[in-house]
Design an enzyme around this catalytic site. Structure first.
Site, short mmCIF file in Angstrom:
data_model
loop_
_atom_site.label_atom_id
_atom_site.label_comp_id
_atom_site.label_asym_id
_atom_site.label_seq_id
_atom_site.Cartn_x
_atom_site.Cartn_y
_atom_site.Cartn_z
CG HIS A 159 -102.02 23.25 -38.99
ND1 HIS A 159 -101.48 24.49 -39.25
CD2 HIS A 159 -101.01 22.52 -38.44
CE1 HIS A 159 -100.22 24.51 -38.86
NE2 HIS A 159 -99.91 23.33 -38.38
CB SER B 285 -96.94 26.84 -31.55
OG SER B 285 -96.70 27.37 -32.81
CE LYS C 6 -99.25 28.96 -35.47
NZ LYS C 6 -97.88 28.72 -35.85
CG ASP D 115 -97.04 30.83 -32.66
OD1 ASP D 115 -96.51 29.96 -31.94
OD2 ASP D 115 -97.03 30.79 -33.90
NE ARG E 211 -91.41 26.39 -29.66
CZ ARG E 211 -92.40 25.89 -30.42
NH1 ARG E 211 -93.38 26.68 -30.85
NH2 ARG E 211 -92.43 24.63 -30.74
#
Ligand code: URA
Length: 440
Positions: free
Chosen positions: A82, A183, A187, A161, A168
């Site tokens: 990520h 968040s 995931k 999320d 958000r």
């Protein structure tokens, strides 16, 4: 339990029980808690923060809001990767095929670009016909057969999320360390991989503007992952300057092809980061014993051509054409092209990532609103970067877009993104530090 009591508690800076967080997230996901109440809670969190225990509870509640991937049918080690997002960050498109070519399985769910940062799905879809939306069973089938899938998050994975992030985004509550960590990690945990490599970007073009902030985010994400039994490592990398010479979608895919074809003109910072992230993936997957060996294995996947071949397989398996990939380097790009000329001479000290990310977005490579359409061919190709000398009148960048007028209007901003000086600057490494890996 009443939502209003939970909101009051956080407004006063008090600490929630796990049950309160679970109650709030579950009821919000089911539509029983309205957006205005969730917004009030999110804003209170931005002000008062969450303890580590609260952040763990929030992550667990978000994971529990939807389905999770069961990777037990995958016949080998699985790794996820990520990036917290940046300008010119095309590392996923290179790292995933390198890992898959080296025997590691990668069910990679990615996002789209928003604002000045790009997203892997937009880049992949710029190769017309490439599909990115899959059911869980299709993701598993592709990972089993070719080792990797590059796709969007499924609708049922962490729905909390999806809803909270959209909220958000419009309530100025993105910038909160525990909310960002929960968040991202919810995931990754729902994605099912036992090992996760995080690339936390630091600098003007990133969410985390300073090294201490990035360190704190990385440490928190690692703790959350470990609490869920995952092995997590983080790389803190520079995002003051764009990564590589290309910013956009097709132009970035071209740069990835050049990298995977071992072209010597690829920017050294980009290649160094790709090799480190892939090397870390091999290490966490147990394919090698040290990070150094991991980087060597990554390099071998490039020099042998196996990684490029794997990228072609992924694209073909997802409905695209590998002919296109083979010929993309020669293909014409956008309808209009505009060269930016230097109006003075000197050594490049800074190339401002955020400014160029915004220019690329306005050229059509990104979206201002969530539903905007992307122009796959739009983008910026830098001819020079930090440390190089440029002479007045030379071309420093080329803009690609659908309409010449847009490029002309943005030209001055591109030139302003470059800061020149009389002497070469001290070049800093693209990699600031790593956490959970051998020393660099
Ligand atoms: N990326 C995410 O997925 N979530 C955040 O909150 C910020 C960046």
């Amino acid at each position: 339990m009443r939502v209003i009591d939970i909101l009051r508690k956080k407004r006063l800076g008090e600490v929630h029980t796990d049950e309160e967080i679970q109650f709030l997230v579950a009821n919000y996901t089911q539509g029983a808690v309205p957006d205005y109440q969730m917004s009030a809670w999110l804003m209170a969190v931005v002000w008062h923060g969450l303890t580590e225990a609260e952040t763990f509870a929030l992550t667990a509640a978000m994971v529990a809001s939807g389905e999770t991937l069961d990777l037990s049918s995958i016949p080998g080690p699985c790794v996820d990767k990520h990036s917290t997002g940046g300008v010119g960050d095309k590392t996923t498109l290179a790292v995933v095929p390198i890992l898959a070519a080296g025997g590691v399985f990668v069910p990679k769910m990615s996002g789209r670009g928003l604002g000045h940062t790009g997203g892997t799905l937009d880049k992949l879809e710029s190769l017309g016909g490439t599909r990115t939306s899959f059911e869980v069973s299709e993701i598993l089938a592709q990972v089993q057969s070719i080792g990797a899938c590059l796709c969007a998050q499924t609708e049922h994975l962490v729905p909390a999320d999806r809803l909270m992030y959209a909220l958000r985004d419009v309530t100025a509550t993105v910038e909160s360390l525990p909310l960002i960590a929960a968040s991202i990690m919810s995931k990754k945990i729902a994605g099912g991989c036992p090992s996760i490599v995080l690339d936390v970007k630091v600098g003007g073009g990133a969410f985390m503007k300073t090294l201490p902030e990035a360190r704190a985010l990385a440490a928190l994400m690692i703790k959350i992952g470990e609490a869920h039994g995952r092995r997590v490592a983080a790389v803190l990398s520079d995002m003051d300057v764009p990564l590589g010479y290309n910013i956009g979608n097709l132009v970035e895919v071209r740069e990835v092809i050049m990298l995977l074809q071992n072209n010597p003109w690829v920017e050294s910072r980009l290649k160094a980061l790709v090799l480190l992230l892939a090397g870390a993936g091999f290490l966490l997957a147990g394919r090698v014993r040290t990070l150094g060996e991991g980087k060597v294995l990554a390099e071998e996947q490039i020099t042998s051509g196996a990684a490029f071949e794997k990228l072609c397989q992924i694209v073909v398996s997802q409905g695209g054409s590998s002919d296109y990939l083979h010929h993309l380097l020669k293909a014409p790009c956008a309808r209009a092209k505009w060269d930016i000329k230097a109006t003075s001479s000197g050594y490049i000290q800074v190339v401002d990532a955020e400014t160029l990310g915004l220019v690329a977005m306005n050229l059509g490579a990104g979206r201002v609103h969530k539903d905007d359409r992307i122009d796959p061919a739009a983008g910026i190709v830098l001819r020079e970067t930090v440390g190089q000398y440029i002479a007045e009148g030379s071309t420093i960048a080329t803009l690609y877009t659908a309409c010449e007028m847009t490029a002309r209007q943005l030209a001055s901003q591109v030139w302003e993104a470059f800061t020149l000086g009389p002497k070469p600057p001290d070049l800093k490494s693209v990699i600031y530090e790593t956490i959970g890996l051998d020393p660099l």
